[in-house]
Design a protein around this motif. Structure first.
Motif, PDB file in Angstrom:
ATOM      1  N   PRO A  42       0.835  -1.213   0.000  1.00 30.06           N
ATOM      2  CA  PRO A  42       0.000   0.000   0.000  1.00 30.06           C
ATOM      3  C   PRO A  42       0.865   1.256   0.000  1.00 30.06           C
ATOM      4  O   PRO A  42       1.890   1.311   0.671  1.00 30.06           O
ATOM      5  N   ASP A  43       0.449   2.253  -0.786  1.00 32.97           N
ATOM      6  CA  ASP A  43       1.197   3.503  -0.829  1.00 32.97           C
ATOM      7  C   ASP A  43       0.404   4.692  -0.298  1.00 32.97           C
ATOM      8  O   ASP A  43       0.843   5.836  -0.406  1.00 32.97           O
ATOM      9  N   LYS A  44      -0.754   4.409   0.279  1.00 36.19           N
ATOM     10  CA  LYS A  44      -1.520   5.440   0.982  1.00 36.19           C
ATOM     11  C   LYS A  44      -2.094   4.823   2.250  1.00 36.19           C
ATOM     12  O   LYS A  44      -2.793   3.806   2.183  1.00 36.19           O
ATOM     13  N   ILE A  45      -1.802   5.409   3.395  1.00 37.52           N
ATOM     14  CA  ILE A  45      -2.299   4.926   4.682  1.00 37.52           C
ATOM     15  C   ILE A  45      -3.106   6.043   5.323  1.00 37.52           C
ATOM     16  O   ILE A  45      -2.606   7.161   5.481  1.00 37.52           O
ATOM     17  N   VAL A 113      -0.717   9.318   4.862  1.00 42.79           N
ATOM     18  CA  VAL A 113       0.739   9.250   4.715  1.00 42.79           C
ATOM     19  C   VAL A 113       1.044   8.222   3.634  1.00 42.79           C
ATOM     20  O   VAL A 113       0.195   7.406   3.269  1.00 42.79           O
ATOM     21  N   TYR A 114       2.291   8.248   3.136  1.00 39.94           N
ATOM     22  CA  TYR A 114       2.593   7.492   1.929  1.00 39.94           C
ATOM     23  C   TYR A 114       3.584   6.356   2.116  1.00 39.94           C
ATOM     24  O   TYR A 114       3.967   5.714   1.132  1.00 39.94           O
ATOM     25  N   SER A 115       3.983   6.078   3.336  1.00 41.89           N
ATOM     26  CA  SER A 115       4.914   4.968   3.564  1.00 41.89           C
ATOM     27  C   SER A 115       4.871   4.568   5.038  1.00 41.89           C
ATOM     28  O   SER A 115       4.405   5.326   5.897  1.00 41.89           O
ATOM     29  N   GLY A 116       5.391   3.359   5.318  1.00 43.01           N
ATOM     30  CA  GLY A 116       5.486   2.920   6.697  1.00 43.01           C
ATOM     31  C   GLY A 116       6.427   3.793   7.505  1.00 43.01           C
ATOM     32  O   GLY A 116       6.207   4.032   8.691  1.00 43.01           O
ATOM     33  N   GLU A 137      -7.290   3.529   9.657  1.00 35.89           N
ATOM     34  CA  GLU A 137      -8.596   3.153   9.124  1.00 35.89           C
ATOM     35  C   GLU A 137      -8.514   2.249   7.903  1.00 35.89           C
ATOM     36  O   GLU A 137      -9.223   1.259   7.790  1.00 35.89           O
ATOM     37  N   LYS A 138      -7.646   2.598   6.956  1.00 36.68           N
ATOM     38  CA  LYS A 138      -7.608   1.845   5.703  1.00 36.68           C
ATOM     39  C   LYS A 138      -6.309   2.140   4.969  1.00 36.68           C
ATOM     40  O   LYS A 138      -5.600   3.104   5.269  1.00 36.68           O
ATOM     41  N   THR A 139      -5.991   1.265   4.019  1.00 41.10           N
ATOM     42  CA  THR A 139      -4.829   1.465   3.164  1.00 41.10           C
ATOM     43  C   THR A 139      -5.285   1.396   1.712  1.00 41.10           C
ATOM     44  O   THR A 139      -6.351   0.850   1.408  1.00 41.10           O
ATOM     45  N   PRO A 188     -11.022  -4.163  -4.225  1.00 37.45           N
ATOM     46  CA  PRO A 188     -11.404  -2.803  -3.834  1.00 37.45           C
ATOM     47  C   PRO A 188     -10.186  -1.907  -3.730  1.00 37.45           C
ATOM     48  O   PRO A 188      -9.091  -2.355  -3.423  1.00 37.45           O
ATOM     49  N   ARG A 189     -10.397  -0.641  -4.016  1.00 34.86           N
ATOM     50  CA  ARG A 189      -9.295   0.323  -3.935  1.00 34.86           C
ATOM     51  C   ARG A 189      -8.781   0.444  -2.509  1.00 34.86           C
ATOM     52  O   ARG A 189      -7.604   0.676  -2.271  1.00 34.86           O
ATOM     53  N   TYR A 190      -9.703   0.304  -1.530  1.00 34.43           N
ATOM     54  CA  TYR A 190      -9.310   0.445  -0.135  1.00 34.43           C
ATOM     55  C   TYR A 190      -9.280  -0.902   0.570  1.00 34.43           C
ATOM     56  O   TYR A 190     -10.105  -1.769   0.322  1.00 34.43           O
ATOM     57  N   ASN A 191      -8.351  -1.064   1.463  1.00 35.01           N
ATOM     58  CA  ASN A 191      -8.227  -2.262   2.279  1.00 35.01           C
ATOM     59  C   ASN A 191      -8.539  -1.896   3.723  1.00 35.01           C
ATOM     60  O   ASN A 191      -7.746  -1.248   4.393  1.00 35.01           O
ATOM     61  N   GLN A 192      -9.736  -2.269   4.183  1.00 35.04           N
ATOM     62  CA  GLN A 192     -10.158  -1.904   5.530  1.00 35.04           C
ATOM     63  C   GLN A 192      -9.404  -2.718   6.574  1.00 35.04           C
ATOM     64  O   GLN A 192      -9.063  -3.872   6.360  1.00 35.04           O
TER      65      GLN A 192
END
Length: 232
Positions: A42-45, A113-116, A137-139, A188-192
């Motif tokens: 994931p590149d968006k958290i 944010v964009y990274s761990g 919430e989601k990635t 899905p675009r989002y991973n809950q």
């Protein structure tokens, strides 16, 4: 008369469909199935942050905590205009009642944010500011659509390779594709509620270090079924 015309039209239509089906079945063909997959990070958290007034003698206001958080985020290189928003746009403040006497104000934000590594820096900063009410919430993997198209292309190429391998010993050639079915799964675009692993980093000279956070990778796979016409 009308009934006779309708009957003739129905017979002609049925005969046409049957003829088309018969022609398709009469064509020598080979059916292959190919599957490809990959893992992406994931590149968006997305974080949910709640700032609440401290229920102490020296109460710290929401506004003061908000300003402290904003300044700390700026030092981390976070673009406040692009990455931080107030979640409850209709009402900036939520009220919490304590023992039905006092009212404590609270404000809720969404931060991306964009990274761990960036997430670890943020979590450490919030901990130092004593803002503990923070959840992930989601990635999201932002280039999911492009990735799915790339996997479909690779799957069809793999189907062609399999067809060639099967027909070469028979002295036959693979012709044009006469039927293609895309059996790809929808992602899905989002991973809950993503899974994550936090690795403690050893302190250097007594200084606390940001967390090293690895997120569970998302598996994306594509499957296609292709029928190829055969020729000698």
């Amino acid at each position: 008369m009308k009934k006779t015309i309708l009957f003739i039209a129905t017979v002609l239509f049925t005969t046409t469909i049957f003829a088309q089906s018969k022609n398709f079945l009469d064509t020598p063909y080979l059916e292959t199935q190919a599957q490809v997959d990959t893992m992406v990070t994931p590149d968006k958290i997305y974080l949910n942050i709640i700032i609440q007034e401290k229920d102490t003698k020296g109460r710290v206001s929401v506004e003061e905590q908000e300003n402290q958080m904003a300044e700390r985020f700026k030092t981390l290189g976070i673009d406040l205009d692009e990455q931080l928003v107030i979640k409850d746009m209709g009402s900036n403040f939520k009220k919490y009642f304590l023992r039905q006497k006092e009212v404590l104000k609270s404000k809720q934000y969404a931060l991306v944010v964009y990274s761990g590594k960036e997430l670890g820096d943020v979590m450490m900063a919030l901990e130092q500011l004593d803002i503990a009410n923070t959840t992930i919430e989601k990635t999201e993997y932002s280039k999911m659509e492009e990735l799915e198209l790339e996997l479909r292309t690779r799957a069809v190429q793999k189907a062609v390779q399999k067809a060639d391998a099967l027909t070469k010993p028979l002295g036959q050639k693979v012709g044009m594709a006469i039927h293609i079915v895309d059996n790809s799964q929808y992602y899905p675009r989002y991973n809950q509620a993503p899974m994550m692993e936090m690795k403690a980093v050893s302190a250097d000279m007594g200084q606390a270090q940001p967390l090293d956070i690895d997120f569970e990778k998302i598996k994306v796979e594509t499957t296609v079924n292709v029928k190829f016409a055969l020729s000698n």
